[in-house]
Motif scaffolding. Structure first.
Motif, PDB file in Angstrom:
ATOM      1  N   ARG A 286      81.675 -44.543  92.081  1.00  0.00           N
ATOM      2  CA  ARG A 286      80.793 -45.683  91.863  1.00  0.00           C
ATOM      3  C   ARG A 286      79.369 -45.156  91.742  1.00  0.00           C
ATOM      4  NH1 ARG A 286      79.929 -49.900  96.660  1.00  0.00           N
ATOM      5  NH2 ARG A 286      78.238 -48.468  97.194  1.00  0.00           N
ATOM      6  N   GLY A 287      78.658 -45.569  90.719  1.00  0.00           N
ATOM      7  CA  GLY A 287      77.275 -45.162  90.558  1.00  0.00           C
ATOM      8  C   GLY A 287      77.074 -43.833  89.868  1.00  0.00           C
ATOM      9  N   VAL A 288      78.147 -43.160  89.481  1.00  0.00           N
ATOM     10  CA  VAL A 288      78.071 -41.942  88.671  1.00  0.00           C
ATOM     11  C   VAL A 288      79.034 -42.102  87.503  1.00  0.00           C
ATOM     12  CG1 VAL A 288      77.391 -40.429  90.574  1.00  0.00           C
ATOM     13  CG2 VAL A 288      79.820 -40.757  90.073  1.00  0.00           C
ATOM     14  N   ARG A 289      78.851 -41.291  86.454  1.00  0.00           N
ATOM     15  CA  ARG A 289      79.661 -41.430  85.242  1.00  0.00           C
ATOM     16  C   ARG A 289      80.627 -40.269  85.102  1.00  0.00           C
ATOM     17  NH1 ARG A 289      75.832 -41.680  81.833  1.00  0.00           N
ATOM     18  NH2 ARG A 289      75.877 -39.552  81.025  1.00  0.00           N
ATOM     19  N   PRO A 290      81.933 -40.519  85.110  1.00  0.00           N
ATOM     20  CA  PRO A 290      82.899 -39.448  84.862  1.00  0.00           C
ATOM     21  C   PRO A 290      82.781 -38.936  83.431  1.00  0.00           C
ATOM     22  CG  PRO A 290      83.961 -41.358  85.871  1.00  0.00           C
ATOM     23  CD  PRO A 290      82.603 -41.805  85.422  1.00  0.00           C
ATOM     24  N   GLU A 291      82.679 -37.635  83.286  1.00  0.00           N
ATOM     25  CA  GLU A 291      82.619 -37.027  81.960  1.00  0.00           C
ATOM     26  C   GLU A 291      83.966 -36.431  81.555  1.00  0.00           C
ATOM     27  OE1 GLU A 291      80.262 -37.553  80.106  1.00  0.00           O
ATOM     28  OE2 GLU A 291      78.448 -37.834  81.279  1.00  0.00           O
ATOM     29  N   SER A 292      84.686 -35.900  82.528  1.00  0.00           N
ATOM     30  CA  SER A 292      86.012 -35.342  82.254  1.00  0.00           C
ATOM     31  C   SER A 292      86.809 -35.337  83.550  1.00  0.00           C
ATOM     32  CB  SER A 292      85.908 -33.920  81.677  1.00  0.00           C
ATOM     33  OG  SER A 292      85.202 -33.067  82.561  1.00  0.00           O
TER      34      SER A 292
ATOM     35  N   HIS B 116      84.470 -35.904  77.922  1.00  0.00           N
ATOM     36  CA  HIS B 116      83.251 -35.511  77.240  1.00  0.00           C
ATOM     37  C   HIS B 116      82.756 -34.211  77.865  1.00  0.00           C
ATOM     38  CE1 HIS B 116      83.465 -39.941  76.915  1.00  0.00           C
ATOM     39  NE2 HIS B 116      83.017 -39.743  75.695  1.00  0.00           N
ATOM     40  N   SER B 117      81.948 -33.495  77.134  1.00  0.00           N
ATOM     41  CA  SER B 117      81.402 -32.253  77.667  1.00  0.00           C
ATOM     42  C   SER B 117      80.260 -32.551  78.626  1.00  0.00           C
ATOM     43  CB  SER B 117      80.893 -31.363  76.523  1.00  0.00           C
ATOM     44  OG  SER B 117      79.883 -32.043  75.794  1.00  0.00           O
ATOM     45  N   GLY B 118      79.944 -31.572  79.450  1.00  0.00           N
ATOM     46  CA  GLY B 118      78.815 -31.712  80.359  1.00  0.00           C
ATOM     47  C   GLY B 118      79.223 -32.272  81.704  1.00  0.00           C
ATOM     48  N   GLY B 119      78.219 -32.553  82.505  1.00  0.00           N
ATOM     49  CA  GLY B 119      78.436 -33.050  83.857  1.00  0.00           C
ATOM     50  C   GLY B 119      77.514 -32.352  84.837  1.00  0.00           C
ATOM     51  N   ASP B 120      77.042 -33.093  85.825  1.00  0.00           N
ATOM     52  CA  ASP B 120      76.125 -32.539  86.815  1.00  0.00           C
ATOM     53  C   ASP B 120      76.841 -32.005  88.042  1.00  0.00           C
ATOM     54  OD1 ASP B 120      73.655 -33.281  85.442  1.00  0.00           O
ATOM     55  OD2 ASP B 120      74.242 -35.342  85.877  1.00  0.00           O
ATOM     56  N   LEU B 121      78.067 -32.465  88.271  1.00  0.00           N
ATOM     57  CA  LEU B 121      78.774 -32.104  89.497  1.00  0.00           C
ATOM     58  C   LEU B 121      80.269 -32.079  89.221  1.00  0.00           C
ATOM     59  CD1 LEU B 121      77.871 -31.773  92.604  1.00  0.00           C
ATOM     60  CD2 LEU B 121      78.864 -34.048  92.886  1.00  0.00           C
ATOM     61  N   THR B 122      80.937 -31.028  89.681  1.00  0.00           N
ATOM     62  CA  THR B 122      82.390 -30.920  89.535  1.00  0.00           C
ATOM     63  C   THR B 122      83.039 -30.998  90.904  1.00  0.00           C
ATOM     64  OG1 THR B 122      82.183 -29.548  87.551  1.00  0.00           O
ATOM     65  CG2 THR B 122      84.292 -29.494  88.695  1.00  0.00           C
ATOM     66  N   VAL B 123      84.064 -31.829  91.018  1.00  0.00           N
ATOM     67  CA  VAL B 123      84.741 -32.027  92.301  1.00  0.00           C
ATOM     68  C   VAL B 123      86.234 -31.790  92.131  1.00  0.00           C
ATOM     69  CG1 VAL B 123      82.985 -33.677  93.039  1.00  0.00           C
ATOM     70  CG2 VAL B 123      85.075 -34.514  91.959  1.00  0.00           C
ATOM     71  N   ILE B 124      86.863 -31.344  93.211  1.00  0.00           N
ATOM     72  CA  ILE B 124      88.312 -31.127  93.239  1.00  0.00           C
ATOM     73  C   ILE B 124      88.856 -31.728  94.524  1.00  0.00           C
ATOM     74  CG2 ILE B 124      90.107 -29.370  93.582  1.00  0.00           C
ATOM     75  CD1 ILE B 124      88.739 -27.627  91.590  1.00  0.00           C
ATOM     76  N   SER B 125      90.023 -32.303  94.439  1.00  0.00           N
ATOM     77  CA  SER B 125      90.713 -32.812  95.620  1.00  0.00           C
ATOM     78  C   SER B 125      92.152 -32.326  95.592  1.00  0.00           C
ATOM     79  CB  SER B 125      90.679 -34.342  95.652  1.00  0.00           C
ATOM     80  OG  SER B 125      91.421 -34.843  96.746  1.00  0.00           O
ATOM     81  N   GLN B 126      92.646 -31.885  96.768  1.00  0.00           N
ATOM     82  CA  GLN B 126      94.054 -31.494  96.851  1.00  0.00           C
ATOM     83  C   GLN B 126      94.599 -31.719  98.247  1.00  0.00           C
ATOM     84  OE1 GLN B 126      95.299 -27.368  96.211  1.00  0.00           O
ATOM     85  NE2 GLN B 126      97.325 -28.080  95.580  1.00  0.00           N
ATOM     86  N   ASN B 127      95.775 -32.293  98.293  1.00  0.00           N
ATOM     87  CA  ASN B 127      96.580 -32.274  99.503  1.00  0.00           C
ATOM     88  C   ASN B 127      97.192 -30.872  99.564  1.00  0.00           C
ATOM     89  OD1 ASN B 127      98.881 -32.298 101.243  1.00  0.00           O
ATOM     90  ND2 ASN B 127      99.034 -34.517 101.036  1.00  0.00           N
TER      91      ASN B 127
ATOM     92  N   PRO C 163      96.231 -29.932  92.394  1.00  0.00           N
ATOM     93  CA  PRO C 163      94.837 -30.343  92.568  1.00  0.00           C
ATOM     94  C   PRO C 163      94.393 -31.213  91.393  1.00  0.00           C
ATOM     95  CG  PRO C 163      95.103 -27.931  92.668  1.00  0.00           C
ATOM     96  CD  PRO C 163      96.370 -28.488  92.119  1.00  0.00           C
ATOM     97  N   VAL C 164      93.539 -32.193  91.685  1.00  0.00           N
ATOM     98  CA  VAL C 164      92.937 -33.012  90.643  1.00  0.00           C
ATOM     99  C   VAL C 164      91.437 -32.758  90.643  1.00  0.00           C
ATOM    100  CG1 VAL C 164      94.709 -34.775  90.686  1.00  0.00           C
ATOM    101  CG2 VAL C 164      92.744 -34.987  92.219  1.00  0.00           C
ATOM    102  N   ALA C 165      90.839 -32.788  89.466  1.00  0.00           N
ATOM    103  CA  ALA C 165      89.421 -32.434  89.328  1.00  0.00           C
ATOM    104  C   ALA C 165      88.721 -33.413  88.410  1.00  0.00           C
ATOM    105  CB  ALA C 165      89.286 -31.016  88.773  1.00  0.00           C
ATOM    106  N   ALA C 166      87.405 -33.483  88.561  1.00  0.00           N
ATOM    107  CA  ALA C 166      86.588 -34.324  87.692  1.00  0.00           C
ATOM    108  C   ALA C 166      85.174 -33.770  87.642  1.00  0.00           C
ATOM    109  CB  ALA C 166      86.581 -35.768  88.168  1.00  0.00           C
ATOM    110  N   SER C 167      84.549 -33.970  86.510  1.00  0.00           N
ATOM    111  CA  SER C 167      83.141 -33.632  86.337  1.00  0.00           C
ATOM    112  C   SER C 167      82.388 -34.935  86.111  1.00  0.00           C
ATOM    113  CB  SER C 167      82.942 -32.692  85.149  1.00  0.00           C
ATOM    114  OG  SER C 167      81.576 -32.378  84.950  1.00  0.00           O
ATOM    115  N   VAL C 168      81.304 -35.152  86.866  1.00  0.00           N
ATOM    116  CA  VAL C 168      80.559 -36.400  86.770  1.00  0.00           C
ATOM    117  C   VAL C 168      79.092 -36.106  86.482  1.00  0.00           C
ATOM    118  CG1 VAL C 168      82.129 -37.547  88.369  1.00  0.00           C
ATOM    119  CG2 VAL C 168      80.030 -36.519  89.243  1.00  0.00           C
ATOM    120  N   SER C 169      78.413 -37.078  85.904  1.00  0.00           N
ATOM    121  CA  SER C 169      76.980 -36.967  85.665  1.00  0.00           C
ATOM    122  C   SER C 169      76.295 -38.198  86.244  1.00  0.00           C
ATOM    123  CB  SER C 169      76.695 -36.848  84.163  1.00  0.00           C
ATOM    124  OG  SER C 169      77.106 -38.005  83.481  1.00  0.00           O
TER     125      SER C 169
END
Length: 310
Positions: A284-290, A76-87, A303-309
């Motif tokens: 937990r406690g936040v909603r993944p948007e993408s 879904h579009s939007g999100g309050d915070l974008t995170v990335i993780s990479q080894n 790298p893997v990424a996600a945007s959460v709201s």
């Protein structure tokens, strides 16, 4: 063979782990069992066997029941915070280039695993402008646009509690492979774990060797269960897919951003031709948007990424 394939996928949870962790091994590559369907279909057509074609309905239905939901775009579009993780790979020949690529992504939080002492200074310098706050514990770290506080390593929780004040002599989750910190957001505190669990191996004598990783999973599950903060995020290379029963205690408490809001399977390893998603973003406690996988950098993981709201 078609019926056996269908039963294998349908009853994967019943495959015992007593012999070489066979059940966990099957579950780690479970989506790929669907690749046998077109092979068997070709054989059925070559033999002109209607019964064989009909029998293939079983593995097809089972596979779609297990993984059909991952075929479409769930973002879904939007999100309050974008995170990335990479080894970022201890053998990365261009850590500065990897850091530049990750900084250009625009993420608010950037979790790195497998940071070597030699490369740490490179990452700190390359990411300093974009991420004014960062915390590192051994080989894992978190870079952030937002203030961090309360950073501490995560120890083995099976005998000493999920977060031990001092490192026990025989702690099984090394202090340089997992950390916990708190991110100060406008919506309140967000607890973030960054982890790089032990590697797994397959060999003829021991089978699928997962003991060290599984102890790390248990320690993280206990740490998350003890969290008082409702908003929790786990970023890292967990050296396993979430289909593996070893992660049941974690997945019972947290959702995978890729499963909820991804597009496809989100395979991240190996970078050249990804066949498994062992790099995870759990919430937990936040909603993944993408959720998505970024292009390869100089690492052997993507790298893997996600945007959460909120």
């Amino acid at each position: 063979m078609a019926l056996l394939l269908g039963l294998l996928m349908a009853l994967h949870a019943q495959i015992p782990n007593r012999i070489g962790n066979l059940g966990s091994l099957v579950e780690s590559v479970l989506p790929w069992f669907g690749a046998f369907v077109p092979v068997l279909l070709a054989g059925a057509l070559w033999r002109r066997s209607a019964s064989a074609v009909v029998a293939l309905l079983l593995p097809v239905v089972v596979w779609l029941n297990l993984f059909g939901g991952q075929l479409g775009d769930r973002s879904h579009s939007g999100g309050d915070l974008t995170v990335i993780s990479q080894n970022v790979d201890a053998d990365n020949s261009d850590p500065a280039g990897t850091a530049r690529d990750l900084a250009a992504s625009g993420a608010d939080l950037l979790a790195l695993e497998e940071i070597t002492p030699q490369a740490l200074d490179t990452y700190e310098k390359a990411l300093a402008t974009t991420y004014p706050y960062h915390a590192v514990q051994g080989t894992v770290g978190l870079w952030s646009r937002l203030p961090l506080s309360g950073t501490q390593p995560v120890y083995d929780g099976m005998n000493y509690g999920p977060l031990a004040a001092t490192r026990p002599a025989d702690a099984t989750l090394a202090s340089d492979r997992a950390m916990r910190t708190t991110v100060a957001t406008q919506q309140g505190p967000l607890t973030v774990y960054v982890a790089h669990l032990g590697s797994v191996r397959v060999n003829p004598r021991a089978g699928f060797s997962t003991a060290q990783r599984n102890r790390g999973v248990q320690a993280l599950a206990e740490a998350v269960a003890a969290e008082k903060n409702e908003r929790v995020m786990l970023l890292g290379d967990l050296n396993g897919t979430l289909d593996d029963r070893a992660f049941a205690d974690l997945t019972a408490q947290m959702r995978s951003a890729q499963d909820v809001a991804g597009d496809g399977f989100g395979f991240s390893w190996p970078a050249a031709f990804p066949v498994a998603r062992i790099d995870q973003i759990l919430v937990r406690g936040v909603r993944p948007e993408s959720a998505w996988v970024l292009p390869a950098t100089g690492s052997d993981h993507r790298p893997v990424a996600a945007s959460v709201s909120w």
